[in-house]
Design a protein around this motif. Structure first.
Motif, short mmCIF file in Angstrom:
data_model
loop_
_atom_site.label_atom_id
_atom_site.label_comp_id
_atom_site.label_asym_id
_atom_site.label_seq_id
_atom_site.Cartn_x
_atom_site.Cartn_y
_atom_site.Cartn_z
N THR A 1 0.82 -1.21 0.00
CA THR A 1 0.00 0.00 0.00
C THR A 1 0.85 1.26 0.00
N ILE A 2 0.27 2.33 -0.53
CA ILE A 2 0.89 3.66 -0.52
C ILE A 2 -0.16 4.66 -0.05
N THR A 3 0.23 5.53 0.87
CA THR A 3 -0.66 6.56 1.40
C THR A 3 0.03 7.91 1.32
N GLY A 4 -0.71 8.94 0.89
CA GLY A 4 -0.16 10.29 0.81
C GLY A 4 -0.70 11.01 -0.41
N GLN A 5 -1.35 12.16 -0.21
CA GLN A 5 -1.98 12.87 -1.31
C GLN A 5 -1.01 13.19 -2.44
N ASN A 6 -1.44 12.90 -3.66
CA ASN A 6 -0.66 13.15 -4.87
C ASN A 6 0.63 12.32 -4.94
N GLY A 7 0.67 11.25 -4.17
CA GLY A 7 1.77 10.31 -4.32
C GLY A 7 1.58 9.50 -5.59
N VAL A 8 2.68 9.20 -6.28
CA VAL A 8 2.62 8.45 -7.53
C VAL A 8 3.59 7.28 -7.48
N LEU A 9 3.32 6.26 -8.30
CA LEU A 9 4.18 5.09 -8.39
C LEU A 9 4.21 4.57 -9.82
N ASP A 10 5.39 4.19 -10.28
CA ASP A 10 5.55 3.55 -11.58
C ASP A 10 6.50 2.37 -11.40
N ASN A 11 6.51 1.48 -12.40
CA ASN A 11 7.40 0.32 -12.40
C ASN A 11 7.27 -0.49 -11.11
N LEU A 12 6.04 -0.90 -10.81
CA LEU A 12 5.80 -1.76 -9.66
C LEU A 12 6.65 -3.02 -9.80
N THR A 13 7.52 -3.26 -8.82
CA THR A 13 8.47 -4.36 -8.87
C THR A 13 8.23 -5.29 -7.69
N PHE A 14 8.16 -6.61 -7.96
CA PHE A 14 7.87 -7.55 -6.88
C PHE A 14 8.51 -8.91 -7.16
N GLY A 15 8.64 -9.71 -6.10
CA GLY A 15 9.17 -11.07 -6.21
C GLY A 15 10.21 -11.32 -5.13
N PRO A 16 10.79 -12.49 -5.08
CA PRO A 16 10.28 -13.69 -5.75
C PRO A 16 9.15 -14.30 -4.97
N ARG A 17 8.53 -15.34 -5.51
CA ARG A 17 7.48 -16.03 -4.80
C ARG A 17 8.03 -16.70 -3.55
N GLN A 18 7.14 -16.95 -2.60
CA GLN A 18 7.55 -17.61 -1.36
C GLN A 18 8.15 -18.97 -1.68
N ALA A 19 9.33 -19.23 -1.16
CA ALA A 19 10.03 -20.49 -1.40
C ALA A 19 9.62 -21.52 -0.36
N VAL A 20 10.06 -22.76 -0.60
CA VAL A 20 9.82 -23.81 0.38
C VAL A 20 10.55 -23.45 1.67
N ALA A 21 9.86 -23.58 2.77
CA ALA A 21 10.42 -23.16 4.06
C ALA A 21 11.67 -23.95 4.39
N VAL A 22 12.69 -23.22 4.84
CA VAL A 22 13.92 -23.84 5.32
C VAL A 22 14.21 -23.29 6.71
N PRO A 23 14.96 -24.01 7.51
CA PRO A 23 15.25 -23.51 8.86
C PRO A 23 15.95 -22.16 8.83
N GLU A 24 15.48 -21.22 9.64
CA GLU A 24 16.13 -19.93 9.75
C GLU A 24 17.46 -20.10 10.48
N PRO A 25 18.44 -19.21 10.23
CA PRO A 25 19.72 -19.29 10.96
C PRO A 25 19.53 -19.31 12.46
N SER A 26 18.55 -18.52 12.97
CA SER A 26 18.33 -18.49 14.41
C SER A 26 17.84 -19.83 14.91
N SER A 27 17.00 -20.52 14.10
CA SER A 27 16.51 -21.84 14.49
C SER A 27 17.66 -22.84 14.52
N LEU A 28 18.52 -22.74 13.50
CA LEU A 28 19.69 -23.62 13.47
C LEU A 28 20.58 -23.38 14.69
N ALA A 29 20.68 -22.11 15.09
CA ALA A 29 21.51 -21.80 16.26
C ALA A 29 20.93 -22.44 17.51
N ILE A 30 19.60 -22.38 17.64
CA ILE A 30 18.94 -22.98 18.81
C ILE A 30 19.22 -24.48 18.85
#
Length: 239
Positions: free
Chosen positions: A192-221
């Protein structure tokens, strides 16, 4: 027991640092890997009020709906398109920047300070999202971008400060700058974008959610747990 306290303290500090790395305001599209870009080129030639959700991802084979949140009564917002060159008087209030940049072949914008433009990524969650933005600080007190979860809770939100790179009144030829949000969890469902007269071009997104892998913090635990279990076993054997 002192070593246990030290280990726990180090673990908590490590986890806090990892959490800080999971989300960030990004200022370059290169920060979003394997990204897809929506240019809004199919909407060029006029500015059109968006009175109901509109599909903006068809050009890249994506289901992305642009809609308005809290639009003022009797007015459609946001706007999408690009007015033809030489259209006088200006129909979009970006101050000395007029129609933003003449090289735009379509963009989206807000025509109300009370409204928000929202992009829903209906084909799946993404890690990062952003775009080239600009706004007129004389007409809005705050320009904000936010990433939302599937349940509409705000994951991250950033106020974009008034600066030369993102300020239509600082330079009539100002082309704006990239601003976005990246989250390593891959849990962004909407932007989302909020603010009067705000503009946006070249909407950029990605990547898709990958298969879950253990986070470094989980590995540390797990690692600390293994060390603790090993020490207990050695103590038992010694006794």
């Amino acid at each position: 027991m002192l070593w246990v306290v030290r280990v726990i303290g180090a673990l908590l500090a490590f986890m806090a640092a990892e959490m800080q790395l999971h989300a960030a305001l990004v200022t370059s599209p290169g920060a979003i890997s394997n990204s897809v870009e929506v240019t809004f080129s199919e909407f060029t030639g006029a500015l059109t009020f968006v009175t109901s959700p509109i599909q903006v991802g068809a050009s890249v084979g994506e289901d992305i709906l642009l809609s308005a949140v809290n639009p003022p009564p009797g007015s459609g917002t946001p706007l999408v398109g690009d007015p033809p060159p030489g259209n006088v008087p200006p129909v979009y209030g970006l101050g000395t920047n007029g129609f933003w940049d003449s090289g735009r072949i379509g963009f989206v914008g807000l025509n109300s300070e009370t409204a928000t433009m929202r992009f829903d990524f209906n084909d799946g969650l993404v890690n990062g999202v952003g775009g080239v933005v600009n706004y007129n600080p004389e007409l809005t007190s705050q320009f904000t971008i936010s990433a939302l979860a599937q349940d509409n809770t705000v994951l991250e939100s950033y106020v974009i400060p008034t600066e030369a790179a993102v300020n239509t009144n600082s330079n009539p030829d100002n082309e704006g700058a990239f601003r976005g949000i990246f989250r390593s969890e891959g849990d962004i469902a909407a932007f989302t974008i909020t603010g009067q007269n705000g503009v946006l071009d070249n909407l950029t997104f990605g990547p898709r959610q990958a298969v879950a892998v253990p986070e470094p913090s989980s590995l540390a635990i797990l690692g600390f747990g293994a060390i603790f279990a090993l020490n207990r076993r050695r103590l038992k054997q010694a006794s």
